[in-house]
Design a protein around this motif. Structure first.
Motif, PDB file in Angstrom:
ATOM      1  N   TYR A  35       0.870  -1.173   0.000  1.00 21.56           N
ATOM      2  CA  TYR A  35       0.000   0.000   0.000  1.00 21.56           C
ATOM      3  C   TYR A  35       0.920   1.240   0.000  1.00 21.56           C
ATOM      4  O   TYR A  35       1.922   1.278   0.730  1.00 21.56           O
ATOM      5  CB  TYR A  35      -0.876  -0.086   1.250  1.00 21.56           C
ATOM      6  N   SER A  53       0.420   0.266  -4.473  1.00 24.29           N
ATOM      7  CA  SER A  53      -0.945   0.067  -4.982  1.00 24.29           C
ATOM      8  C   SER A  53      -1.957   0.458  -3.920  1.00 24.29           C
ATOM      9  O   SER A  53      -1.621   0.747  -2.778  1.00 24.29           O
ATOM     10  CB  SER A  53      -1.146  -1.386  -5.413  1.00 24.29           C
ATOM     11  N   ASP A  54      -3.207   0.417  -4.308  1.00 26.23           N
ATOM     12  CA  ASP A  54      -4.318   0.775  -3.430  1.00 26.23           C
ATOM     13  C   ASP A  54      -4.467  -0.248  -2.308  1.00 26.23           C
ATOM     14  O   ASP A  54      -4.131  -1.413  -2.468  1.00 26.23           O
ATOM     15  CB  ASP A  54      -5.592   0.822  -4.291  1.00 26.23           C
ATOM     16  N   ASN A  55      -5.007   0.203  -1.181  1.00 28.02           N
ATOM     17  CA  ASN A  55      -5.131  -0.651  -0.005  1.00 28.02           C
ATOM     18  C   ASN A  55      -6.012  -1.879  -0.210  1.00 28.02           C
ATOM     19  O   ASN A  55      -5.841  -2.902   0.442  1.00 28.02           O
ATOM     20  CB  ASN A  55      -5.719   0.195   1.142  1.00 28.02           C
ATOM     21  N   ARG A  56      -6.957  -1.780  -1.126  1.00 29.03           N
ATOM     22  CA  ARG A  56      -7.946  -2.857  -1.272  1.00 29.03           C
ATOM     23  C   ARG A  56      -7.482  -3.996  -2.165  1.00 29.03           C
ATOM     24  O   ARG A  56      -8.115  -5.054  -2.205  1.00 29.03           O
ATOM     25  CB  ARG A  56      -9.252  -2.285  -1.854  1.00 29.03           C
ATOM     26  N   GLU A  57      -6.382  -3.768  -2.879  1.00 29.71           N
ATOM     27  CA  GLU A  57      -6.007  -4.748  -3.910  1.00 29.71           C
ATOM     28  C   GLU A  57      -5.057  -5.809  -3.381  1.00 29.71           C
ATOM     29  O   GLU A  57      -4.038  -6.115  -3.990  1.00 29.71           O
ATOM     30  CB  GLU A  57      -5.337  -4.013  -5.072  1.00 29.71           C
ATOM     31  N   ARG A  61      -2.168  -7.700  -5.637  1.00 31.14           N
ATOM     32  CA  ARG A  61      -0.810  -7.285  -5.274  1.00 31.14           C
ATOM     33  C   ARG A  61       0.031  -8.522  -4.928  1.00 31.14           C
ATOM     34  O   ARG A  61       1.182  -8.656  -5.352  1.00 31.14           O
ATOM     35  CB  ARG A  61      -0.868  -6.362  -4.065  1.00 31.14           C
TER      36      ARG A  61
END
Ligand code: SAH
Length: 252
Positions: A35, A53-57, A61
């Motif tokens: 993140y 990357s985004d926290n939700r992925e 990831r």
């Protein structure tokens, strides 16, 4: 040729709480996934690559990191706190289990870090000094009904509880609901610690009885510790009170 994948816990936020083992693993890494704010904490060299990357992925990831490691890279995935507590280590294991056989040949290791509840507990005394549990209040990956069931079971069993992910924009009302559930099963005098941004410059600790506990007292950077009926509060002149759960805690 398989490379390596190391999942690293970076601790709660300050440099002094990053372990020497984590620093050595970062030094040895080539590619860093995580993140954005966690990758930003690394002082990477010019020859080390960041893949923020985004926290939700989390799963995508993990897969991207595994694909690179399978090609021979020395890959690191970083998380705040401990990498195995509501963080990337489990997502990587899940991806390995579901993924191609070659991912099982990757040298996989996890470097532990100081998790939020330990950083918060240390600031106020020893609230986790006896039996405790950790519960994420996020219902991204599990139904809210299950969270309520676990809250009630933990309250009835006399566990001190540490809450991670207490609120988010998508779930503004759930923390209030959690406190209401607890108030139905625990006395209002039970001590609640709101530990915000432990170890960071904007750290703030707040201690309230359960009867006063309110969702406004927490945000996404807060780890909440709800004491048991055994948890003690020691008032001290000129200093913040100490909260601890005694070693003799527990009656049937
Ligand atoms: N792997 C992390 C937890 C990730 S879940 C760890 O081991 O600490 C994200 C949640 O952790 C946040 O919503 C908050 O509840 C908690 N958290 C993370 N860092 C924190 C800090 N410095 N102080 C207090 N709580 C924190």
């Amino acid at each position: 040729m398989s490379g390596s994948l190391t999942v690293i816990g970076l601790g709660p936020g300050n440099a002094a709480q990053v372990t020497p083992e984590a620093l050595a693993a970062i030094e040895a890494g080539e590619d860093f996934f995580g993140y954005g704010p966690y990758v930003d904490r690394l002082n990477l060299r010019d020859d080390q690559r960041r893949h923020a990357s985004d926290n939700r992925e989390e799963i995508s990831r993990a897969e991207a990191a595994l694909m690179l490691a399978a090609k021979g890279g020395r890959v690191c995935v970083v998380s705040g706190g401990d990498a195995g507590v509501f963080a990337m280590a489990a997502a990587v294991c899940e991806a390995i289990e579901a993924g191609p056989a070659e991912w099982r040949e990757i040298h996989f290791s996890v470097v532990p870090g100081i998790t939020a509840m330990l950083a918060v507990a240390a600031r106020v005394g020893a609230p986790l000094g006896h039996d405790f549990c950790a519960i994420s209040l996020s219902d991204n990956l599990k139904p809210w009904e299950l969270i309520e069931k676990r809250l009630i079971a933990a309250a009835e069993a006399g566990f001190v509880m540490a809450f991670y992910n207490p609120v988010s924009k998508a779930r503004p009302h759930q923390l209030s609901r959690a406190f209401d559930v607890l108030r139905a099963h625990l006395p209002g005098s039970v001590t609640v610690v709101f530990g915000r941004a432990a170890g960071r410059p904007d750290e703030r600790m707040r201690i309230e009885p359960l009867s006063n506990a309110h969702s406004d007292m927490a945000d996404m950077a807060t780890c909440i510790i709800v004491g048991s009926t055994e948890t003690r509060l020691i008032e001290r002149p000129g200093q913040a009170p100490l909260v601890y759960s005694p070693r003799s805690a527990g009656k049937i």
